[in-house]
Design a protein around this motif. Structure first.
Motif, PDB file in Angstrom:
ATOM      1  N   GLU A  59       0.814  -1.204   0.000  1.00 21.02           N
ATOM      2  CA  GLU A  59       0.000   0.000   0.000  1.00 21.02           C
ATOM      3  C   GLU A  59       0.854   1.264   0.000  1.00 21.02           C
ATOM      4  O   GLU A  59       1.811   1.393   0.765  1.00 21.02           O
ATOM      5  N   GLY A  60       0.497   2.195  -0.900  1.00 20.68           N
ATOM      6  CA  GLY A  60       1.090   3.524  -0.896  1.00 20.68           C
ATOM      7  C   GLY A  60       2.531   3.597  -1.364  1.00 20.68           C
ATOM      8  O   GLY A  60       3.223   4.573  -1.089  1.00 20.68           O
ATOM      9  N   ASN A  61       2.983   2.591  -2.086  1.00 23.45           N
ATOM     10  CA  ASN A  61       4.372   2.563  -2.559  1.00 23.45           C
ATOM     11  C   ASN A  61       4.502   3.168  -3.949  1.00 23.45           C
ATOM     12  O   ASN A  61       3.540   3.233  -4.709  1.00 23.45           O
ATOM     13  N   ILE A  62       5.705   3.581  -4.285  1.00 25.47           N
ATOM     14  CA  ILE A  62       6.067   3.929  -5.657  1.00 25.47           C
ATOM     15  C   ILE A  62       6.983   2.825  -6.159  1.00 25.47           C
ATOM     16  O   ILE A  62       8.028   2.559  -5.552  1.00 25.47           O
ATOM     17  N   LEU A  63       6.588   2.162  -7.235  1.00 24.92           N
ATOM     18  CA  LEU A  63       7.422   1.150  -7.897  1.00 24.92           C
ATOM     19  C   LEU A  63       7.703   1.666  -9.298  1.00 24.92           C
ATOM     20  O   LEU A  63       6.774   1.825 -10.100  1.00 24.92           O
ATOM     21  N   SER A  64       8.976   1.943  -9.593  1.00 20.16           N
ATOM     22  CA  SER A  64       9.265   2.553 -10.890  1.00 20.16           C
ATOM     23  C   SER A  64      10.650   2.166 -11.410  1.00 20.16           C
ATOM     24  O   SER A  64      11.542   1.820 -10.634  1.00 20.16           O
ATOM     25  N   HIS A  65      10.787   2.233 -12.717  1.00 20.02           N
ATOM     26  CA  HIS A  65      12.060   2.085 -13.414  1.00 20.02           C
ATOM     27  C   HIS A  65      12.790   0.787 -13.058  1.00 20.02           C
ATOM     28  O   HIS A  65      14.010   0.756 -12.951  1.00 20.02           O
ATOM     29  N   ASN A  66      12.035  -0.294 -12.848  1.00 15.21           N
ATOM     30  CA  ASN A  66      12.646  -1.589 -12.558  1.00 15.21           C
ATOM     31  C   ASN A  66      12.898  -2.373 -13.845  1.00 15.21           C
ATOM     32  O   ASN A  66      12.328  -2.088 -14.882  1.00 15.21           O
ATOM     33  N   ASN A  67      13.763  -3.363 -13.756  1.00 13.99           N
ATOM     34  CA  ASN A  67      14.241  -4.208 -14.851  1.00 13.99           C
ATOM     35  C   ASN A  67      15.170  -3.454 -15.795  1.00 13.99           C
ATOM     36  O   ASN A  67      15.096  -3.578 -17.008  1.00 13.99           O
ATOM     37  N   TYR A  68      16.089  -2.704 -15.221  1.00 14.97           N
ATOM     38  CA  TYR A  68      17.080  -2.039 -16.067  1.00 14.97           C
ATOM     39  C   TYR A  68      18.014  -3.045 -16.730  1.00 14.97           C
ATOM     40  O   TYR A  68      18.647  -2.743 -17.743  1.00 14.97           O
ATOM     41  N   ALA A  69      18.114  -4.283 -16.201  1.00 18.34           N
ATOM     42  CA  ALA A  69      19.007  -5.298 -16.772  1.00 18.34           C
ATOM     43  C   ALA A  69      18.390  -6.028 -17.965  1.00 18.34           C
ATOM     44  O   ALA A  69      19.068  -6.811 -18.622  1.00 18.34           O
ATOM     45  N   GLY A  70      17.122  -5.801 -18.238  1.00 14.55           N
ATOM     46  CA  GLY A  70      16.494  -6.324 -19.438  1.00 14.55           C
ATOM     47  C   GLY A  70      16.094  -7.789 -19.380  1.00 14.55           C
ATOM     48  O   GLY A  70      16.149  -8.486 -20.392  1.00 14.55           O
ATOM     49  N   PHE A  71      15.665  -8.282 -18.223  1.00 14.48           N
ATOM     50  CA  PHE A  71      15.147  -9.649 -18.135  1.00 14.48           C
ATOM     51  C   PHE A  71      13.881  -9.791 -18.978  1.00 14.48           C
ATOM     52  O   PHE A  71      13.195  -8.814 -19.251  1.00 14.48           O
ATOM     53  N   SER A  72      13.534 -11.011 -19.340  1.00 18.84           N
ATOM     54  CA  SER A  72      12.351 -11.275 -20.148  1.00 18.84           C
ATOM     55  C   SER A  72      11.096 -10.864 -19.389  1.00 18.84           C
ATOM     56  O   SER A  72      10.798 -11.411 -18.320  1.00 18.84           O
ATOM     57  N   SER A  73      10.349  -9.947 -19.954  1.00 18.46           N
ATOM     58  CA  SER A  73       9.139  -9.482 -19.280  1.00 18.46           C
ATOM     59  C   SER A  73       8.019 -10.506 -19.359  1.00 18.46           C
ATOM     60  O   SER A  73       7.061 -10.439 -18.595  1.00 18.46           O
ATOM     61  N   SER A  74       8.114 -11.492 -20.253  1.00 20.61           N
ATOM     62  CA  SER A  74       7.087 -12.526 -20.311  1.00 20.61           C
ATOM     63  C   SER A  74       7.292 -13.582 -19.230  1.00 20.61           C
ATOM     64  O   SER A  74       6.396 -14.374 -18.949  1.00 20.61           O
ATOM     65  N   TRP A  75       8.456 -13.591 -18.598  1.00 25.03           N
ATOM     66  CA  TRP A  75       8.729 -14.558 -17.530  1.00 25.03           C
ATOM     67  C   TRP A  75       8.506 -13.901 -16.169  1.00 25.03           C
ATOM     68  O   TRP A  75       7.644 -14.294 -15.422  1.00 25.03           O
ATOM     69  N   GLU A  76       9.296 -12.890 -15.864  1.00 24.89           N
ATOM     70  CA  GLU A  76       9.125 -12.200 -14.583  1.00 24.89           C
ATOM     71  C   GLU A  76      10.033 -10.983 -14.550  1.00 24.89           C
ATOM     72  O   GLU A  76      11.237 -11.108 -14.385  1.00 24.89           O
ATOM     73  N   ALA A  77       9.437  -9.816 -14.718  1.00 22.42           N
ATOM     74  CA  ALA A  77      10.214  -8.577 -14.666  1.00 22.42           C
ATOM     75  C   ALA A  77       9.249  -7.407 -14.599  1.00 22.42           C
ATOM     76  O   ALA A  77       8.101  -7.506 -15.013  1.00 22.42           O
ATOM     77  N   GLY A  78       9.711  -6.304 -14.065  1.00 25.32           N
ATOM     78  CA  GLY A  78       8.904  -5.095 -14.011  1.00 25.32           C
ATOM     79  C   GLY A  78       8.672  -4.600 -12.603  1.00 25.32           C
ATOM     80  O   GLY A  78       9.575  -4.576 -11.777  1.00 25.32           O
ATOM     81  N   GLY A  79       7.417  -4.233 -12.319  1.00 26.33           N
ATOM     82  CA  GLY A  79       7.069  -3.663 -11.018  1.00 26.33           C
ATOM     83  C   GLY A  79       6.952  -4.695  -9.919  1.00 26.33           C
ATOM     84  O   GLY A  79       7.719  -4.707  -8.966  1.00 26.33           O
TER      85      GLY A  79
END
Length: 194
Positions: A59-79
């Motif tokens: 609750e109330g968090n900022i999640l931003s600019h994650n996965n700078y290493a470029g992992f596969s977003s279809s597997w597990e990456a992002g916020g």
């Protein structure tokens, strides 16, 4: 899939008012009854937040600019990506500008609530509830996700994939050219679950 803050073996941790950044691969790994409140979780190598457990509150968090290493977003990456949770609450977060999905529940999540989040400018889906059950997705603002994404229904602002008993209402969803679809329902044969 480990986190710099690794609450997996613990229970009832509260993580509040922290800046969690420059970790690899995840900033936080959740545990049962963990409360993650008012943190800035950004610029982590693979993903901001990952994990499983019962009665988790985000609750109330900022999640931003994650996965700078470029992992596969279809597997597990992002916020954030959570699996096998019960009574998960994701409320009032701002999730943006990650390479991957903004908020993702995948595999046997039961009684999930996404409420009042602002999710935008993530390269894949904004909110994705996948092979899970009994979710409410309400009063969120979701836009500009899935930019340049043209692979079938993926990249949607809200994607419900092979999940039952999901209510979606009161959301503000914007769709624009060169971004993913609005609200998408997808049904596939993904085997059996609980």
């Amino acid at each position: 899939q480990s986190g710099a803050v690794h609450g997996y073996e613990g229970a009832a941790w509260t993580l509040r008012h922290n800046e969690i950044r420059f970790n690899h691969g995840a900033g936080i790994r959740t545990g049962t009854a963990m409360r993650i409140v008012d943190n800035h979780i950004h610029s982590n190598g693979q993903i901001g937040l990952v994990g499983s457990g019962d009665n988790i509150q985000i609750e109330g968090n900022i999640l931003s600019h994650n996965n700078y290493a470029g992992f596969s977003s279809s597997w597990e990456a992002g916020g954030a990506k959570l699996v096998k949770t019960t009574n998960l609450v994701v409320r009032g977060n701002c999730v943006h500008d990650s390479v991957g999905t903004g908020l993702w529940t995948d595999i046997s999540n039961i009684h999930s609530l996404y409420e009042g989040n602002r999710v935008f400018a993530n390269s894949s889906e904004g909110i994705h509830h996948e092979i899970s059950y009994d979710a409410v997705i309400r009063d969120n603002t979701v836009f500009a996700n899935g930019h340049g994404y043209d692979s079938w229904v993926y990249g949607a602002q809200i994607l419900i994939s092979t999940s039952q008993n999901v209510e979606i209402y009161g959301n503000h969803v914007e769709v624009a050219p060169d971004y993913g679809d609005g609200i998408v329902l997808q049904q596939q044969d993904r085997g059996a679950g609980p």
